[in-house]
Design an enzyme around this catalytic site. Structure first.
Site, PDB file in Angstrom:
ATOM      1  N   HIS A   1       7.652  -2.410   2.218  1.00 22.23           N
ATOM      2  CA  HIS A   1       7.591  -0.946   2.090  1.00 22.23           C
ATOM      3  C   HIS A   1       8.982  -0.308   2.000  1.00 22.23           C
ATOM      4  CE1 HIS A   1       3.547  -1.846   3.118  1.00 22.23           C
ATOM      5  NE2 HIS A   1       3.627  -1.677   4.428  1.00 22.23           N
TER       6      HIS A   1
ATOM      7  N   HIS B   1       0.825  -1.227   0.000  1.00 21.97           N
ATOM      8  CA  HIS B   1       0.000   0.000   0.000  1.00 21.97           C
ATOM      9  C   HIS B   1       0.853   1.268   0.000  1.00 21.97           C
ATOM     10  CE1 HIS B   1       0.554   0.073   4.402  1.00 21.97           C
ATOM     11  NE2 HIS B   1       0.111   1.305   4.384  1.00 21.97           N
TER      12      HIS B   1
END
Ligand code: BG6
Length: 535
Positions: A289, A227
């Protein structure tokens, strides 16, 4: 990549087929008379008529992020009116109960205002299928529902399956999708699978997981969510680097002293013990990430922003990552103990609900890596992440070398640090440039000052949520913002030796809540004559 969407002034409404999305312009507003004004300059894509099936619809992710993001997309006119959302879960809910669940999630978590017109359109496309993952009958009912929607709502055979469930269940679900024929598309229609991390626990399990998926969906049909890549500030790394002239000439080993990538959270694990314990900070965040942020920061300019070209450049960076020889000093691993944070007494990781007293799960991880390319030769990239740290902040700080010669007395520049460019990913989104300026007065005294770009000041519109962007891209068949299997494997190749090293070196070092991690993290930089920024 939709980097173009950051720069586009006007675009034509171009249908690129069900397998792709549509670009829209002001002239397209009339195409969807029953939706709101779809003229969105940053996201000129619209999903084709399609359906999304969410497995694990009752879970936190679906309730707090996915459902609200879908509603927000609908509210912004970026979903086709035919869009349908099918929830699949064990609960024995009626359609009305499901609708109520979705309504509450929208009312509580959606970013954009509640509008009756959007909701009415959205709710007409809701369906619920009750069942377990080993229940053939439930998947047959799902297949029936999907066919029925194609006929009654015009979803055109286009369907995506979101596995918002623990990866242990992936094999059963994809097997069932294959058994019931749900994975096979007809003609120009699409069938896709969207998955959430963890993509394995290490390299070998990541490969096993990929095998499971590969038997049923092609790589192009598989969308892996990271995300962070859906965040505007992360996409802006590419805009900043490649749409401007002034940064790129300095973006290399000649001028850059080191890079610090920090993703800090002030919260503990909350109620997520089941997911987090045994996974820890490095697997939860660094493997995905942080290494993605590293790849975007260090990569060369891609030939185009198509997914294959972007992936090629990211893969090159990840392949070039080298770990230092002595991981004992070039990495740090910690676990939060009890203490005070924000004026409140908080418990240590070992006292959290459902955590065993001997857990060695890391809640803080820091790592030094090098990118062995001509551009980055010898430049350390310091990565760190942790829970219960000083504050919630994610940033990439590119710290420059000192000027080769400074024609002022040493005493004039005592307050001058290294020039730095800091990409503030969140929460105070923007970019800061730090440099020296003369302090007003009769002497030549040079001190650090900052120049700021803040999203809040520069743009009137709020940034969309990462999941809005990623769901839209997955439905529209745009994949540059999704890491591919090769990137996942390269990231595990980097991390596996570090995780093995930590597994052999005993318990993670405790650190107090509200601090910036264990002492070893500070030593990691201090031995290189550097220090972490306090963001
Ligand atoms: C998730 C991690 O990927 O990112 C969580 O699993 C973490 O542990 C979360 O809390 C943080 O996301 P954000 O967008 O709030 O920085």
């Amino acid at each position: 990549m939709q980097i173009s969407s950051l720069l586009i002034i006007d675009v034509e409404y171009v249908e690129v087929g069900a397998k792709g999305g549509k670009n829209l312009s002001s002239s397209s507003a009339g195409a969807f008379p029953d939706l709101h004004d779809p003229r969105d300059r940053r996201l000129p894509l619209i999903a084709p008529p399609c359906g999304l099936v969410i497995f694990g619809i009752t879970g936190d992710l679906a309730r707090k992020k996915l459902v609200p993001a879908l509603y927000d997309l609908a509210n912004r006119g970026l979903l086709h009116p035919a869009f349908t959302l099918i929830g699949f879960a064990r609960r024995d809910w009626s359609s009305a109960q499901f609708e109520d669940f979705i309504l509450k999630s929208v009312q509580r978590y959606a970013r954009t205002p509640f509008q009756d017109a959007t909701w009415n359109q959205f709710k007409d496309g809701l369906r619920f299928v009750s069942g377990t993952f080993d229940d053939d009958g439930a998947f047959d009912r799902l297949a029936h529902t999907v066919r029925e929607l194609d006929q009654t709502r015009g979803t055109g055979g286009n369907h995506a399956f979101y596995l918002s469930i623990p990866p242990d269940y992936f094999p059963s679900v994809v097997e069932q999708l294959a058994r019931s024929g749900l994975n096979s598309e007809h003609g120009d229609a699409f069938r896709r699978v969207i998955i959430e991390k963890p993509f394995g626990h290490n390299l070998s399990t990541a490969r096993e997981l990929s095998q499971v998926l590969r038997g049923v969906f092609d790589e192009e049909e598989t969308f892996r969510i990271d995300h962070y890549l859906g965040k505007e500030t992360v996409q802006n790394i590419l805009a900043m680097r490649f749409a401007n002239i002034m940064f790129e000439p300095l973006w290399n080993a000649r001028y850059v002293d080191h890079v610090q990538i920090t993703m800090a959270e002030d919260i503990g694990i909350g109620t997520r013990a089941g997911y987090y314990d045994g996974i820890g900070a490095a697997r939860d965040v660094m493997q995905n990430h942080l290494l993605q942020l590293l790849a975007l920061t260090a990569m060369e300019e891609p030939v185009t922003f198509d997914s294959a070209d972007v992936a090629t450049e990211k893969e090159k960076v990840l392949s070039a990552v080298r770990l230092p020889d002595n991981l004992a000093v070039a990495s740090a691993v910690g676990q939060y103990s009890s203490g005070w944070q924000g004026g409140k007494r908080v418990c240590g990781y070992l006292e959290e609900d459902n955590i065993g007293p001997d857990s060695t799960t890391d809640t803080f991880a820091a790592l030094t890596v090098y990118v062995d390319t001509r551009r980055w030769a010898g430049v350390p990239f310091y990565l760190r992440t942790g829970k219960r740290l000083g504050k919630r902040v994610t940033e990439i700080a590119v710290v420059f070398k000192r000027a080769a010669h400074i024609p002022f007395e040493d005493s004039s520049t005592q307050e001058l640090g290294n020039n730095a460019l800091v990409i503030r990913v969140q929460p105070d989104e923007g970019v800061t440039i730090r440099f020296g300026a003369k302090v007003p007065g009769v002497d030549m005294r040079v001190r650090d000052v900052t120049m700021d770009f803040g999203y809040g000041h520069a743009f009137t519109e709020d940034s969309p949520e990462a999941y809005e962007r990623l769901l839209l891209d997955a439905l529209a068949g745009q994949s540059p913002l999704f890491p591919n299997q090769r990137e996942v494997e390269l990231s595990w190749e980097i991390l596996d030796p570090v995780l093995e090293h930590w597994a052999q070196s005993g318990r993670p070092e405790p650190y107090r809540p509200g601090t910036w991690g264990p002492q070893s993290a500070h030593h990691m930089l201090a031995r290189d004559g550097r220090q972490w920024r306090i963001p």
